[in-house]
Enzyme design. Structure first.
Site, PDB file in Angstrom:
ATOM      1  N   CYS A 436      -8.961 -22.109 -14.711  1.00 54.40           N
ATOM      2  CA  CYS A 436      -7.585 -22.838 -14.649  1.00 54.40           C
ATOM      3  C   CYS A 436      -7.710 -24.074 -15.726  1.00 54.40           C
ATOM      4  O   CYS A 436      -6.504 -24.146 -16.425  1.00 54.40           O
ATOM      5  CB  CYS A 436      -7.114 -23.175 -13.293  1.00 54.40           C
ATOM      6  SG  CYS A 436      -8.308 -24.385 -12.478  1.00 54.40           S
ATOM      7  N   HIS A 602      -7.521 -27.738  -8.615  1.00 50.74           N
ATOM      8  CA  HIS A 602      -7.010 -26.970  -9.528  1.00 50.74           C
ATOM      9  C   HIS A 602      -6.259 -27.601 -10.716  1.00 50.74           C
ATOM     10  O   HIS A 602      -5.728 -28.699 -10.476  1.00 50.74           O
ATOM     11  CB  HIS A 602      -5.907 -25.935  -8.701  1.00 50.74           C
ATOM     12  CG  HIS A 602      -5.373 -24.845  -9.582  1.00 50.74           C
ATOM     13  ND1 HIS A 602      -6.263 -24.075 -10.292  1.00 50.74           N
ATOM     14  CD2 HIS A 602      -3.889 -24.458  -9.630  1.00 50.74           C
ATOM     15  CE1 HIS A 602      -5.284 -22.973 -10.507  1.00 50.74           C
ATOM     16  NE2 HIS A 602      -3.847 -23.253 -10.220  1.00 50.74           N
ATOM     17  N   ASN A 622       1.861 -24.024 -12.754  1.00 49.47           N
ATOM     18  CA  ASN A 622       0.579 -23.246 -12.087  1.00 49.47           C
ATOM     19  C   ASN A 622       0.114 -22.282 -13.288  1.00 49.47           C
ATOM     20  O   ASN A 622       1.016 -21.358 -13.457  1.00 49.47           O
ATOM     21  CB  ASN A 622       0.763 -22.920 -10.873  1.00 49.47           C
ATOM     22  CG  ASN A 622      -0.485 -22.262  -9.954  1.00 49.47           C
ATOM     23  OD1 ASN A 622      -1.426 -22.136 -10.836  1.00 49.47           O
ATOM     24  ND2 ASN A 622      -0.503 -22.344  -8.856  1.00 49.47           N
TER      25      ASN A 622
END
Length: 951
Positions: A436, A602, A622
């Protein structure tokens, strides 16, 4: 001394006040001096009295002195014919141009408004005063810098005054109505006026051996006494000054000495800090006269055309008077590596053109052999997927490697595949790989299509399947060649990242990043700041959001307003930003994060920052493309008004994209990473070695004009192997001023980065026109036992600037490391007064360990210092042990110990106890081995731990 003072004074006969000898009137009662020796005031005529009053007014003006050419005494009165110290005769007077009549302007009508040669005949003045010490009146025009500026400003056209003006000090563009710079307060008048500096700076003059007047290098005859300059001696003086051992002349010779002061040929400097000349400069007065008449002069060393006002070359610092033979020998014998920063856009175009020629050769080969390109260095096999291919066979989701036209996609064969078609953040979809950090950086990059196109060198579909990607790994630009064989599952779907609308840019960039790190598994876990630095090569900064993670020696609370201002300003100039959620040392409640729709550890993309109607909001994304925030200001939050929805969400909500308040960001996120992408900036990158037990790469930086600069120090990455053979190093880059480029020394501290165990550290500073010394530091690898120089860890120093810079990689001078740490500790350390004449300095919080430095101010006493850090853990010492004993000599400072965090992933603890005592000798006596002064010895770490004189 008393005898001289008595000779230079006289006592008033009226009030008994002791007056200086140069005053003809008593400073108290205005009684003339001659009345004290028998001449009464009533015996003088009214004209004589008026002239005496005029002389008294002259005495109220600033006093003028002359300097003796024999003994250099600089406080002789102008009317004195001989020196008050050595009785040498006064030098010939300075020839001056007569000024206008009205030199002085007084409002009192009784005061004089003009002076003529006939107003005060010298003979009359002498007869009045009774001695030959009253000076003749000399008319000297007086001008100030303010007057010069006013004159120049009056000549400035009205058109220029109505335009925006650039501050000469900080380069900020200001409105035409602003009289001072909004950033630094610099004067508009000085910025828009063209005024040449008339004051002779050091390096631009020679001192007359007869009267000590400082004359310009272009003049071979003294402007005061007409003394002929000795050219040969001037060159010899320069040669001596350039050598390490300098025999300095006394500034104030003894009155008994009858030696004439030797004229000192000043050492030319580059902008007050330029390169020293090591050769004798022979030239003729006629040749120099011709050169000074030209508007420009060509440097004999590098042929650069310089302004006639420059004494040394703006590029190579060579003096304008050196001969071509000397210049050639300097260039041939010089082993200093010089670099000039260049525009980032120009560097990118050069590298792309070089890569294009290689790509064309590959395509030509594929066409001739009717083959598709397959990258042998990163083949379509399991070794390109994992560190250990054999241990991941069962859990491997990759079944096949397919070309784009073979991949199964929604919508069939329409539309056709493209490298990109208007890249959007919403196009990016993360696969099964936990990267990520890279995809969030790509999402931020997709906000600006021009940045995405700069990463992809091959911007169109290639039938042969060969693509080039430009990346910045560990601070070094590299162009990566990959094929278009992508990992897919048994159904023909992409396993890792992909882009919607059948775009190839996301999986191709992901494959290129995997290649430079060894395999796809190497991309698991990371921070957005690493992805931004890899994709853009721009300087990056991380803003901590949690008080426990602030790497500063302060216990103050988080300055939320300052952080918010940084975010707003970064968004305003279109810097790229990413946010780390629940990382670092934060205590995370997994259930609470899940209820709020967040994923801890994250990385998110920061797409926008708004301060609207009193609400501080951030727009995040996201990388998964789903799983959004469920708290305040989420899509269904009651806090939304119709007006705010129309402004911030004109097209409705988007999956994975959400608005969140700044307060919640501070609660659930640990840091925000900022990538400072700028246009028309310059960069230069220098390779270095982090050698143990000594100073690191050292760089001499020449700033030719005020500039904004970013310094970033990189080390080798840790992704190339599953378990790296060594931990990351603690990095710190420090910037000092320096003066002598031939023998650089640590000057005043200008700026420094944080000292952290990370992939890179950096700092930012506005630099004035000067010479700077950059020192790169790292310590936790000092005692790793690496002896092979080829195994020393490498580093890269990247320098970005708004203006061009000159950098030189130099060999670190002796004790540079000790001087750098001492200066850093004195400026930033915590001070502790241990006893009279002794001070201990500590660098602790925010320095990834501990630095202890002790200062001994006693003139004839040693200080024995015992430092015990044995209760610390996860740290390594530069002394090789956690307990040290040292004897600090009189009037010296010593770096006692430097403790460094061993690895960045784990915590560490610092505990130290300092014990000290005074001693009459250097030996440690009962504290250590006989006749020892340091325990453990500092022989192999002498550059850091040797005592240094207090300066």
């Amino acid at each position: 001394m008393g005898t001289i003072a008595s000779v230079l004074q006289w006592t008033c006969a009226k009030c008994n006040l002791i007056n200086p000898t140069e005053s003809p009137l008593c400073l108290n009662c205005k009684n003339p001096r001659h009345s004290s020796i028998g001449i009464k005031k009533d015996q003088l005529s009214s004209a004589d009295i008026n002239k005496l009053n005029d002389v008294h007014r002259l005495q109220q003006l600033p006093k003028r002195m002359w300097t003796c050419g024999k003994c250099s005494y600089a406080y002789n009165a102008m009317f004195a014919e001989v020196c008050d110290i050595c009785y040498s005769s006064k030098s010939n007077p300075v020839t001056v141009t007569k000024c206008d009549k009205n030199v002085f302007d007084y409002r009192n009508e009784n005061d004089f408004t003009g002076i003529k040669d006939t107003d005060f005949p010298q003979a009359s003045l002498r007869s009045i005063s009774g001695f030959n010490e009253i000076p003749a009146i000399v008319k000297v025009p007086i001008a100030t810098g303010e007057q010069d500026l006013d004159d120049d400003y009056a000549a400035t056209s009205k058109t220029m005054q109505d335009k925006d003006w650039t501050c000469k000090k900080c380069t900020l563009v200001n409105a035409p109505t602003a009289l001072a710079c909004a950033a630094c307060g610099g004067s508009k008048l000085r910025s828009i006026s063209s005024i040449e500096e008339t004051t002779l700076k050091k390096g631009e003059f020679w001192s007359c051996g007869k009267c000590t007047l400082k004359n310009s290098l272009t003049d071979n005859i003294c402007g005061a006494c007409k003394f002929q300059r000795n050219i040969a001696n001037a060159g010899q003086t320069q040669t001596h000054l350039a050598t390490p051992s300098v025999t300095r002349l006394a500034r104030c010779p003894s009155p008994k000495s009858d030696k004439t002061v030797v004229n000192s040929g000043a050492v030319p400097k580059r902008h007050s800090t330029g390169s020293l000349m090591a050769k004798t400069c022979n030239y003729s007065a006629e040749a120099e006269k011709n050169r000074s008449s030209e508007k420009t002069w060509q440097c004999p060393a590098c042929t650069f055309e310089n302004s006639s006002a420059s004494v040394v070359c703006d590029i190579c610092s060579s003096h304008r008077l050196i001969t071509k033979d000397i210049a050639c020998s300097i260039n041939v014998n010089s082993d200093i590596l010089k670099h000039e920063s260049k525009l980032m856009e120009n560097l990118r175009q050069i590298e792309e053109s070089e890569a294009l020629s290689k790509w064309i050769n590959i395509i030509q080969y594929c066409k001739e052999n009717s083959e598709l390109f397959v990258d042998d260095s990163f083949p379509p096999a399991t070794k390109s997927l994992y560190y250990n291919p054999s241990s991941n066979i069962e859990a491997n989701p990759v079944v096949q490697w397919l070309r784009p036209h073979e991949i199964s996609c929604d919508g069939g064969n329409f539309p056709p595949w493209a490298v990109f078609r208007t890249p959007l953040p919403s196009d990016i979809c993360q696969g099964v790989l936990g990267n990520c950090w890279l995809l969030s950086a790509l999402a931020v990059l997709a906000e600006r299509e021009d940045l995405v196109r700069e990463v992809l060198v091959t911007k169109d579909m290639c039938p042969q399947g060969a693509y080039q990607v430009r990346l910045c790994k560990d601070g070094k630009w590299t162009t990566v060649l990959v094929d278009d064989l992508l990992p897919c599952d048994k159904k023909g779907h992409l396993v890792y990242s992909q882009a919607k609308r059948k775009q190839l840019w996301v999986p191709i960039i992901e494959k290129a990043v995997a290649k430079i790190h060894g395999c796809y598994e190497a991309l698991v876990s990371g921070r957005a700041i690493e992805g931004l630095a890899t994709l853009t090569g721009a300087p990056c900064e991380s803003i901590p959001l949690q008080p426990s993670s602030i790497p500063l020696p302060s216990e103050d609370d988080l300055d939320r307003d300052l952080i918010w201002a940084q975010l707003l300003s970064s968004r305003l100039v279109k810097f790229l930003m990413g946010a780390s959620c629940g990382g670092g040392n934060m205590k995370v409640d997994e259930d609470e994060y899940q209820r709020k729709g967040l994923r801890p550890r994250h990385a998110y993309s920061v797409l926008d920052v708004r301060d609207i109607q009193g609400n501080r909001l951030l727009k995040l994304r996201n990388p998964w493309g789903h799983y959004s925030w469920q708290g305040d200001w989420s899509d269904d939050s009651p806090l939304w008004t119709e007006e705010l929805r129309d402004v911030l969400m004109p097209h409705g909500g988007s999956e994975g994209v959400f608005w969140i308040s700044f307060e919640d960001v501070l609660k659930y996120f640990d840091c925000i990473d900022i990538c400072k992408v700028r246009s028309n900036w310059n960069e230069v990158r220098l390779l270095g070695t982090l050698q143990p037990l000594c100073a690191l790469s050292c760089v001499l930086l020449t700033v030719l004009e005020p500039t904004e600069a970013e310094f970033t120090l990189f080390q080798e990455g840790q992704r190339n192997s599953e378990k790296s053979q060594r931990s990351q190093l603690d990095l710190c880059v420090v910037v000092f001023r320096t003066r002598n480029p031939a023998k650089p020394e640590v000057g005043r501290l200008v700026e420094h980065s944080k000292r952290q165990v990370r992939g890179f550290v950096g700092c930012h500073k506005m630099l004035e026109r000067d010479l700077y010394l950059l020192v790169c530091l790292a310590f936790n690898h000092w005692h790793t036992g690496i002896e092979d120089p080829s195994l020393y860890p490498q580093c890269v120093l990247a320098i970005h600037s708004s203006k061009k810079l000159l950098v030189e990689q130099i060999t670190p001078p002796p004790y540079l490391l000790a001087d750098a740490i001492i200066s850093l500790t004195l400026t930033k350390g915590q001070r502790h007064e241990g006893r009279e004449g002794m001070t201990a300095y500590y660098l602790t919080k925010g320095w990834a360990g501990l630095v202890v430095m002790v200062e001994n101010r006693h003139e004839n006493k040693w200080i024995h210092v015992k430092c015990d850090c044995q209760e610390s853990y996860n740290v390594v010492s530069t002394r090789g042990e956690l307990k040290t004993i040292d004897s600090v000599p009189p009037l010296q400072r010593q770096v006692i110990i430097v403790l460094t965090q061993l690895e960045g992933s784990g915590g560490f603890s610092i505990a130290h106890r300092l014990t000290h005592r005074l001693a009459n000798s250097s030996g440690l006596h009962d504290w250590g081995p006989p006749s020892a002064t340091h325990c453990p010895p500092i022989d192999n770490v002498y550059d850091l731990h040797s005592p240094r004189l207090i300066t």
